[in-house]
Design an enzyme around this catalytic site. Structure first.
Site, PDB file in Angstrom:
ATOM      1  N   GLY A 147       0.836  -1.193   0.000  1.00 27.71           N
ATOM      2  CA  GLY A 147       0.000   0.000   0.000  1.00 27.71           C
ATOM      3  C   GLY A 147       0.871   1.243   0.000  1.00 27.71           C
ATOM      4  O   GLY A 147       1.101   1.869  -1.042  1.00 27.71           O
TER       5      GLY A 147
ATOM      6  N   LEU B 138      -0.323  10.509  -8.997  1.00 24.98           N
ATOM      7  CA  LEU B 138      -0.737  10.772  -7.613  1.00 24.98           C
ATOM      8  C   LEU B 138      -0.593  12.248  -7.281  1.00 24.98           C
ATOM      9  O   LEU B 138      -1.410  12.827  -6.562  1.00 24.98           O
ATOM     10  CB  LEU B 138       0.084   9.926  -6.627  1.00 24.98           C
TER      11      LEU B 138
ATOM     12  N   GLU C 207      -4.161   7.920  -1.213  1.00 25.36           N
ATOM     13  CA  GLU C 207      -3.292   8.908  -1.885  1.00 25.36           C
ATOM     14  C   GLU C 207      -2.095   9.281  -1.014  1.00 25.36           C
ATOM     15  O   GLU C 207      -1.625  10.418  -1.039  1.00 25.36           O
ATOM     16  CB  GLU C 207      -4.079  10.186  -2.208  1.00 25.36           C
TER      17      GLU C 207
ATOM     18  N   GLY D  53     -26.414  14.349  19.679  1.00 25.81           N
ATOM     19  CA  GLY D  53     -26.923  13.064  19.172  1.00 25.81           C
ATOM     20  C   GLY D  53     -27.292  13.144  17.701  1.00 25.81           C
ATOM     21  O   GLY D  53     -27.059  12.201  16.940  1.00 25.81           O
TER      22      GLY D  53
HETATM   23  P1  TGC Z   1      11.235   7.674  -5.242  1.00 32.65           P
HETATM   24  O1  TGC Z   1      12.514   6.910  -5.393  1.00 32.65           O
HETATM   25  O2  TGC Z   1      11.155   8.798  -4.263  1.00 32.65           O
HETATM   26  O3  TGC Z   1      10.806   8.230  -6.680  1.00 32.65           O
HETATM   27  C1  TGC Z   1      10.764   7.399  -7.832  1.00 32.65           C
HETATM   28  C2  TGC Z   1      10.655   8.311  -9.045  1.00 32.65           C
HETATM   29  O4  TGC Z   1       9.400   9.007  -9.011  1.00 32.65           O
HETATM   30  C3  TGC Z   1       9.602  10.430  -8.923  1.00 32.65           C
HETATM   31  N1  TGC Z   1       8.575  10.917  -7.950  1.00 32.65           N
HETATM   32  C4  TGC Z   1       7.522  11.666  -8.301  1.00 32.65           C
HETATM   33  N2  TGC Z   1       7.137  12.184  -9.477  1.00 32.65           N
HETATM   34  C5  TGC Z   1       5.996  12.920  -9.490  1.00 32.65           C
HETATM   35  N3  TGC Z   1       5.235  13.107  -8.408  1.00 32.65           N
HETATM   36  C6  TGC Z   1       5.578  12.589  -7.210  1.00 32.65           C
HETATM   37  N4  TGC Z   1       4.799  12.777  -6.146  1.00 32.65           N
HETATM   38  C7  TGC Z   1       6.778  11.843  -7.111  1.00 32.65           C
HETATM   39  N5  TGC Z   1       7.401  11.194  -6.100  1.00 32.65           N
HETATM   40  C8  TGC Z   1       8.509  10.644  -6.639  1.00 32.65           C
HETATM   41  C9  TGC Z   1      11.004  10.591  -8.410  1.00 32.65           C
HETATM   42  O5  TGC Z   1      11.547  11.834  -8.790  1.00 32.65           O
HETATM   43  C10 TGC Z   1      11.692   9.416  -9.082  1.00 32.65           C
HETATM   44  O6  TGC Z   1      11.917   9.743 -10.437  1.00 32.65           O
HETATM   45  P2  TGC Z   1      13.178   9.166 -11.263  1.00 32.65           P
HETATM   46  O7  TGC Z   1      13.168   9.950 -12.535  1.00 32.65           O
HETATM   47  O8  TGC Z   1      14.396   9.407 -10.398  1.00 32.65           O
HETATM   48  O9  TGC Z   1      12.915   7.719 -11.476  1.00 32.65           O
HETATM   49  O10 TGC Z   1      10.061   6.678  -4.986  1.00 32.65           O
HETATM   50  P3  TGC Z   1       9.886   5.570  -3.905  1.00 32.65           P
HETATM   51  O11 TGC Z   1       9.678   4.303  -4.614  1.00 32.65           O
HETATM   52  O12 TGC Z   1      10.981   5.623  -2.879  1.00 32.65           O
HETATM   53  O13 TGC Z   1       8.481   6.019  -3.257  1.00 32.65           O
HETATM   54  C11 TGC Z   1       8.425   6.852  -2.210  1.00 32.65           C
HETATM   55  C12 TGC Z   1       6.997   7.062  -1.647  1.00 32.65           C
HETATM   56  C13 TGC Z   1       6.838   6.353  -0.321  1.00 32.65           C
HETATM   57  C14 TGC Z   1       6.891   8.555  -1.425  1.00 32.65           C
HETATM   58  C15 TGC Z   1       5.889   6.578  -2.613  1.00 32.65           C
HETATM   59  O14 TGC Z   1       5.948   5.223  -2.728  1.00 32.65           O
HETATM   60  C16 TGC Z   1       4.513   6.991  -2.148  1.00 32.65           C
HETATM   61  O15 TGC Z   1       4.049   8.105  -2.421  1.00 32.65           O
HETATM   62  N6  TGC Z   1       3.737   6.087  -1.440  1.00 32.65           N
HETATM   63  C17 TGC Z   1       2.364   6.312  -1.109  1.00 32.65           C
HETATM   64  C18 TGC Z   1       1.491   5.433  -2.002  1.00 32.65           C
HETATM   65  C19 TGC Z   1       0.227   6.098  -2.438  1.00 32.65           C
HETATM   66  O16 TGC Z   1       0.045   7.312  -2.308  1.00 32.65           O
HETATM   67  N7  TGC Z   1      -0.662   5.333  -3.024  1.00 32.65           N
HETATM   68  C20 TGC Z   1      -1.861   5.875  -3.581  1.00 32.65           C
HETATM   69  C21 TGC Z   1      -2.570   4.847  -4.425  1.00 32.65           C
HETATM   70  S1  TGC Z   1      -3.834   5.536  -5.442  1.00 32.65           S
HETATM   71  C22 TGC Z   1      -5.035   6.002  -4.407  1.00 32.65           C
HETATM   72  O17 TGC Z   1      -4.965   5.959  -3.230  1.00 32.65           O
HETATM   73  C23 TGC Z   1      -6.231   6.518  -5.094  1.00 32.65           C
HETATM   74  S2  TGC Z   1      -7.460   7.037  -4.046  1.00 32.65           S
HETATM   75  C24 TGC Z   1      -8.414   7.650  -5.253  1.00 32.65           C
HETATM   76  C25 TGC Z   1      -9.557   8.419  -4.841  1.00 32.65           C
HETATM   77  O18 TGC Z   1     -10.619   7.787  -4.630  1.00 32.65           O
HETATM   78  O19 TGC Z   1      -9.473   9.706  -4.816  1.00 32.65           O
HETATM   79  P1  FAD Z   2      -0.272   0.478   4.937  1.00 30.38           P
HETATM   80  O1  FAD Z   2       0.690   0.936   3.931  1.00 30.38           O
HETATM   81  O2  FAD Z   2      -0.199  -0.940   5.380  1.00 30.38           O
HETATM   82  O3  FAD Z   2      -0.156   1.432   6.226  1.00 30.38           O
HETATM   83  C1  FAD Z   2      -0.671   1.062   7.515  1.00 30.38           C
HETATM   84  C2  FAD Z   2      -0.132   2.082   8.537  1.00 30.38           C
HETATM   85  O4  FAD Z   2       1.318   2.017   8.561  1.00 30.38           O
HETATM   86  C3  FAD Z   2      -0.474   3.533   8.174  1.00 30.38           C
HETATM   87  O5  FAD Z   2      -0.743   4.251   9.353  1.00 30.38           O
HETATM   88  C4  FAD Z   2       0.812   4.032   7.540  1.00 30.38           C
HETATM   89  O6  FAD Z   2       0.970   5.449   7.644  1.00 30.38           O
HETATM   90  C5  FAD Z   2       1.861   3.306   8.362  1.00 30.38           C
HETATM   91  N1  FAD Z   2       3.149   3.211   7.664  1.00 30.38           N
HETATM   92  C6  FAD Z   2       3.417   2.549   6.514  1.00 30.38           C
HETATM   93  N2  FAD Z   2       4.722   2.693   6.174  1.00 30.38           N
HETATM   94  C7  FAD Z   2       5.265   3.491   7.124  1.00 30.38           C
HETATM   95  C8  FAD Z   2       6.575   4.033   7.325  1.00 30.38           C
HETATM   96  N3  FAD Z   2       7.599   3.794   6.482  1.00 30.38           N
HETATM   97  N4  FAD Z   2       6.787   4.804   8.417  1.00 30.38           N
HETATM   98  C9  FAD Z   2       5.773   5.076   9.278  1.00 30.38           C
HETATM   99  N5  FAD Z   2       4.516   4.594   9.155  1.00 30.38           N
HETATM  100  C10 FAD Z   2       4.272   3.816   8.070  1.00 30.38           C
HETATM  101  N6  FAD Z   2      -5.303   2.542  -4.368  1.00 30.38           N
HETATM  102  C11 FAD Z   2      -5.204   2.541  -5.733  1.00 30.38           C
HETATM  103  O7  FAD Z   2      -4.195   2.126  -6.298  1.00 30.38           O
HETATM  104  N7  FAD Z   2      -6.250   2.985  -6.501  1.00 30.38           N
HETATM  105  C12 FAD Z   2      -7.392   3.455  -5.962  1.00 30.38           C
HETATM  106  O8  FAD Z   2      -8.312   3.874  -6.686  1.00 30.38           O
HETATM  107  C13 FAD Z   2      -7.526   3.453  -4.522  1.00 30.38           C
HETATM  108  N8  FAD Z   2      -8.704   3.826  -3.949  1.00 30.38           N
HETATM  109  C14 FAD Z   2      -8.871   3.631  -2.598  1.00 30.38           C
HETATM  110  C15 FAD Z   2     -10.142   3.786  -2.046  1.00 30.38           C
HETATM  111  C16 FAD Z   2     -10.342   3.509  -0.684  1.00 30.38           C
HETATM  112  C17 FAD Z   2     -11.731   3.601  -0.116  1.00 30.38           C
HETATM  113  C18 FAD Z   2      -9.252   3.142   0.136  1.00 30.38           C
HETATM  114  C19 FAD Z   2      -9.431   2.878   1.613  1.00 30.38           C
HETATM  115  C20 FAD Z   2      -7.988   3.003  -0.413  1.00 30.38           C
HETATM  116  C21 FAD Z   2      -7.785   3.210  -1.792  1.00 30.38           C
HETATM  117  N9  FAD Z   2      -6.543   2.958  -2.392  1.00 30.38           N
HETATM  118  C22 FAD Z   2      -6.427   2.977  -3.754  1.00 30.38           C
HETATM  119  C23 FAD Z   2      -5.446   2.415  -1.598  1.00 30.38           C
HETATM  120  C24 FAD Z   2      -4.736   3.439  -0.728  1.00 30.38           C
HETATM  121  O9  FAD Z   2      -3.913   4.260  -1.496  1.00 30.38           O
HETATM  122  C25 FAD Z   2      -3.946   2.684   0.357  1.00 30.38           C
HETATM  123  O10 FAD Z   2      -4.894   2.202   1.292  1.00 30.38           O
HETATM  124  C26 FAD Z   2      -2.926   3.576   1.024  1.00 30.38           C
HETATM  125  O11 FAD Z   2      -1.877   3.911   0.145  1.00 30.38           O
HETATM  126  C27 FAD Z   2      -2.326   2.921   2.293  1.00 30.38           C
HETATM  127  O12 FAD Z   2      -1.940   1.598   2.064  1.00 30.38           O
HETATM  128  P2  FAD Z   2      -2.418   0.418   3.071  1.00 30.38           P
HETATM  129  O13 FAD Z   2      -3.887   0.532   3.219  1.00 30.38           O
HETATM  130  O14 FAD Z   2      -1.859  -0.836   2.554  1.00 30.38           O
HETATM  131  O15 FAD Z   2      -1.771   0.800   4.467  1.00 30.38           O
END
Ligand code: TGC
Ligand code: FAD
Length: 395
Positions: free
Chosen positions: A140, A250, A374, A351
């Protein structure tokens, strides 16, 4: 009950006439079409699919993308539109965020001309719905560890893996899916990640709806399964390699969230203020008690700060000076702020705060998801922490 938008610092003056016009037209749409039905959709865990075409007509799908029939709105106008949608419900804003920032944006930014022509004009009109598959059951916060794989086969690519928590998955016509392509990496983690467009109905691709959520109930979430799923050669997004592909998407979506949640907080404040002025306990309306006034003032203060933060972020985006770390700070601050406001508003409503008829409880439950997706609040803390210290604390 009529909504009064909080604007304590006369921020409206900092908007252009066009930005105000776009915001007001989305506000009217939300009030006429969404607010009357949202509580029922939330209760029954359904999404108002009949309104998707109207989202398209209002320019809410791929709002800030240029060309291919997309609206080409400015960043601030787009933010204001997200604010109005989330004032109604985070699930509605999520639908538009995913469609525009996570499904259309990668095709627009990384796709071939043929892919753009094929998908974008229909997606902006709501004729095709997209979803974004990055998260997996075991990956995640650290999507770079993903295990979904792609390998070259005659005529295309075979994808195998599972993507979890995918917004819009159950109603999507196409999925933008991120997978590790065998043999494509250069040794750096995630350098082998590539994006693929997988059309609904492709053999080996199936979606299972995730039931029983108590948050973001008016948003459909699914699990995507790829089992020997073969997509044609032209399904790969040709113009991006590695994790910067999905992370770039993202950044777009997190920007919209930083604005959207301000709308949820404004809705909570508005409900709490009206309720407090009318609700009499002991000798007078509860709004007259100092403890309640402090809660309301804390909300005004934090919402005003978040409004200014979002606006500055938008102007930086328009000037093409925005940094992903600035977006992280805004997502982190504004979601926390909105969640705090929702909890406070729920408290002021007593409530009644737990009833579907009043929005704060629903916003509060939704914002628990927004806090996590996100990039969790912790992850954005570490992103900004790394930026200011130069030291990564992820591992
Ligand atoms: P890292 O080594 O830092 O970077 C890899 C490459 O990516 C570039 N980069 C970015 N580019 C654009 N925007 C950003 N925010 C960027 N962050 C990094 C970076 O410059 C590098 O480029 P290059 O050219 O050197 O290759 O990456 P890492 O693998 O160490 O990742 C770090 C970390 C933890 C920040 C990343 O994995 C992260 O953001 N994790 C959180 C995961 C997350 O946000 N998941 C979201 C899933 S989608 C979702 O939740 C949809 S909800 C939808 C809804 O209903 O609204
Ligand atoms: P985890 O990564 O297992 O995290 C659990 C806890 O550990 C959190 O408190 C976190 O902050 C903490 N933690 C993790 N790593 C660290 C660290 N290094 N240091 C300190 N604390 C840490 N994803 C998609 O790809 N597409 C979508 O459309 C999408 N839609 C979503 C819709 C819903 C309703 C929900 C609930 C999630 C959705 N997601 C989607 C997934 C979402 O992006 C993930 O749930 C989110 O990135 C967190 O991952 P996880 O749930 O596996 O939690």
């Amino acid at each position: 009950m009529t909504f009064t938008a909080l604007d304590y610092y006369e921020i409206d003056e900092l908007l252009t006439e066009e930005e105000r016009m776009i915001r007001d037209s989305v506000r009217r749409f939300v009030e006429a079409k969404l607010e009357p039905v949202i509580a029922k959709h939330y209760e029954h865990a359904t999404f108002p699919t009949e309104l998707i075409k109207e989202f398209g007509e209002l320019g809410l799908l791929g709002s800030n993308l240029e060309g291919y029939d997309c609206p080409g709105m400015g960043a601030v106008a787009y933010g204001l539109a997200m604010q109005e949608l989330e004032r109604c419900d985070s699930g509605i804003r999520s639908f538009c965020s995913v469609q525009g920032s996570l499904a259309m944006y990668p095709i627009w930014a990384y796709g071939s001309e043929a892919q753009k022509q094929k998908y974008l004009p229909k997606m902006t009109k709501g004729q095709l719905i997209g979803c974004f598959g990055l998260t997996e059951p075991d990956f995640g916060s650290n999507p770079t560890g993903m295990i979904t794989k792609a390998k070259k086969v005659p005529g295309g690519y075979e994808i195998d893996g599972v993507k979890r928590w995918i917004t819009n998955g159950p109603i999507a016509d196409l999925a933008v899916v991120w997978a590790k392509l065998e043999g494509a990496g250069d040794g750096r983690p995630g350098s082998d990640v590539r994006g693929f467009i997988v059309d609904k109905g492709t053999l080996g691709f199936s979606v299972v709806k995730m039931e029983d959520k108590w948050s973001l109930r008016a948003s459909l979430t699914g699990e995507l399964f790829f089992e020997g799923c073969v997509v044609p050669e032209d399904a790969i997004l040709p113009n991006v390699k590695g994790m910067k592909g999905p992370l770039g998407c993202l950044s777009q979506a997190r920007y919209g969230i930083a604005w959207g949640v301000v709308g949820a907080a404004m809705s909570c404040y508005d409900s709490a203020l009206s309720y407090a002025k009318e609700r009499v306990q002991f000798s007078r309306p509860i709004a007259g008690y100092q403890l309640v006034q402090k809660k309301l003032v804390d909300m005004v203060q934090e919402i005003t700060k978040a409004q200014l933060l979002a606006l500055r972020l938008g102007r930086l985006k328009e000037a093409k000076k925005i940094k992903p770390t600035q977006i992280s700070l805004a997502k982190r601050n504004n979601v926390q702020m909105a969640l705090d406001c929702a909890r406070t508003a729920r408290d002021i409503l007593g409530g009644n705060g737990i009833m579907y008829a009043y929005p704060p409880g629903r916003h509060m439950l939704n914002l628990e998801t927004v806090y996590t997706y996100e990039g969790t609040n912790d992850i954005h803390t570490l992103i900004v922490g790394q930026d200011i210290t130069g030291i990564s604390a992820f591992e």
